[in-house]
Design a protein around this motif. Sequence first.
Motif, short mmCIF file in Angstrom:
data_model
loop_
_atom_site.label_atom_id
_atom_site.label_comp_id
_atom_site.label_asym_id
_atom_site.label_seq_id
_atom_site.Cartn_x
_atom_site.Cartn_y
_atom_site.Cartn_z
N UNK A 119 0.80 -1.22 0.00
CA UNK A 119 0.00 0.00 0.00
C UNK A 119 0.83 1.27 0.00
N UNK A 120 1.89 1.32 0.80
CA UNK A 120 2.65 2.56 0.94
C UNK A 120 3.35 2.96 -0.35
N UNK A 121 3.61 2.00 -1.24
CA UNK A 121 4.29 2.31 -2.48
C UNK A 121 3.35 2.82 -3.56
N UNK A 122 2.06 2.84 -3.27
CA UNK A 122 1.09 3.37 -4.21
C UNK A 122 0.27 4.49 -3.57
N UNK A 123 0.78 5.00 -2.46
CA UNK A 123 0.17 6.11 -1.73
C UNK A 123 1.16 7.25 -1.67
N UNK A 124 0.65 8.44 -1.45
CA UNK A 124 1.50 9.61 -1.26
C UNK A 124 1.18 10.24 0.10
N UNK A 125 2.23 10.84 0.71
CA UNK A 125 3.59 11.06 0.19
C UNK A 125 4.56 9.91 0.49
N UNK A 126 4.07 8.77 0.97
CA UNK A 126 4.97 7.69 1.38
C UNK A 126 5.78 7.12 0.22
N UNK A 127 5.15 6.96 -0.96
CA UNK A 127 5.87 6.39 -2.10
C UNK A 127 7.04 7.28 -2.51
N UNK A 128 6.81 8.58 -2.55
CA UNK A 128 7.88 9.51 -2.92
C UNK A 128 8.99 9.51 -1.87
N UNK A 129 8.60 9.38 -0.60
CA UNK A 129 9.59 9.34 0.48
C UNK A 129 10.50 8.14 0.34
N UNK A 130 9.96 6.96 0.07
CA UNK A 130 10.79 5.77 -0.08
C UNK A 130 11.74 5.94 -1.26
N UNK A 131 11.23 6.44 -2.39
CA UNK A 131 12.11 6.64 -3.56
C UNK A 131 13.23 7.62 -3.23
N UNK A 132 12.92 8.67 -2.51
CA UNK A 132 13.94 9.67 -2.15
C UNK A 132 15.01 9.06 -1.25
N UNK A 133 14.60 8.28 -0.26
CA UNK A 133 15.58 7.68 0.65
C UNK A 133 16.41 6.61 -0.06
N UNK A 134 15.79 5.87 -0.98
CA UNK A 134 16.53 4.85 -1.72
C UNK A 134 17.60 5.46 -2.61
N UNK A 135 17.41 6.71 -3.01
CA UNK A 135 18.40 7.39 -3.85
C UNK A 135 19.46 8.10 -3.03
N UNK A 136 19.37 8.00 -1.70
CA UNK A 136 20.31 8.67 -0.80
C UNK A 136 21.26 7.64 -0.20
N UNK A 137 22.55 7.93 -0.24
CA UNK A 137 23.55 7.02 0.33
C UNK A 137 23.79 7.32 1.81
N UNK A 138 24.40 6.36 2.48
CA UNK A 138 24.89 6.60 3.83
C UNK A 138 23.96 6.19 4.94
N UNK A 139 22.87 5.48 4.65
CA UNK A 139 22.00 5.02 5.73
C UNK A 139 22.67 3.88 6.49
N UNK A 140 22.62 3.95 7.79
CA UNK A 140 23.28 2.97 8.65
C UNK A 140 22.30 2.06 9.38
N UNK A 141 21.23 2.65 9.90
CA UNK A 141 20.25 1.87 10.65
C UNK A 141 18.84 2.34 10.29
N UNK A 142 17.91 1.45 10.47
CA UNK A 142 16.51 1.79 10.23
C UNK A 142 15.62 1.06 11.21
N UNK A 143 14.40 1.51 11.33
CA UNK A 143 13.40 0.80 12.13
C UNK A 143 12.04 1.02 11.51
#
Length: 294
Positions: A119-143
């Motif tokens: 669902x989140x990948x076909x909803x906004x603004x969550x889909x755009x947020x995931x794409x933006x973070x996936x294009x960003x380097x340097x993530x170390x941890x997530x939850x």
Amino acid sequence: MRIGLLGTGPWASLAHGPALHAHPEVELTGVWGRRPEAAADLAARFGTEAYDDPDALFADSDAVAIALPPDIQAPLAARAAEAGCHLLLDKPVATTPEAAALAVDAASAAGVASVVFFTLHFSEPTASWVREQAATDGWLVGRADWLSPVFGGSDSPFADSPWRRERGALWDVGPHALSVLLPVLGDVTAVRAAAGPGDTVHLALRHEGGASSTVAVSHTMPPEAAGVTAELRGTGGVAALPVRESDAAEAFGRAVDALLASVRTGEPHPYDIRFGARVTDILARAEESLKAGG
């Protein structure tokens, strides 16, 4: 595109049916369900035909949208693919890697397109947020925490779902958590799981490339303690998942758009049946870890 609907439960009524009925590029071919009277009611609501035989619906359709429990969905998806139907599936695609693999193999052999409705990948603004973070380097941890009150005293339409009661939040909302973390942090290379109160499960994940993450899922939170959060931390700071604004039918309409685009271009969608099967693999490993005491 002629799309048949399989399923008559709350999700079919709230999301799949309305979106398919309203979509300007879709003809809702018909509805099949395990309860013929419910299929007839849903078909009448959306001005289409109820089918007694899913194979007959496959034969009359270019694609199918499935809103059924995962262990019923997977073999039907394989049969639909063998009949030449493109696939619009729900998550999880199955609850065993073997069943997911059979559906993947059938889709691959038939050359049909597929999209899984995370669902989140076909909803906004969550889909755009995931794409933006996936294009960003340097993530170390997530939850990612999906703590719901479905069985914790809410009036959710999913509270009477037998498969959710049997398999718990790990299989129902665990896919949502993984769908946020995997595109950003990479595939999972190690899983550990621990049980909490009710059907609560905690996961510790290691990702390829060295990042790590945690997941907490539950359907037995009291309403006042429920909530959905996801967060990433790394060299660029902290990023928090925004609140989803799209309703379920609107989001499912975008999933239909994605399937149509994949069919037209021949390009696999990022969240196709293969991605769905990978999520099943990871959750099955988590379940094994739970049974082994973590």
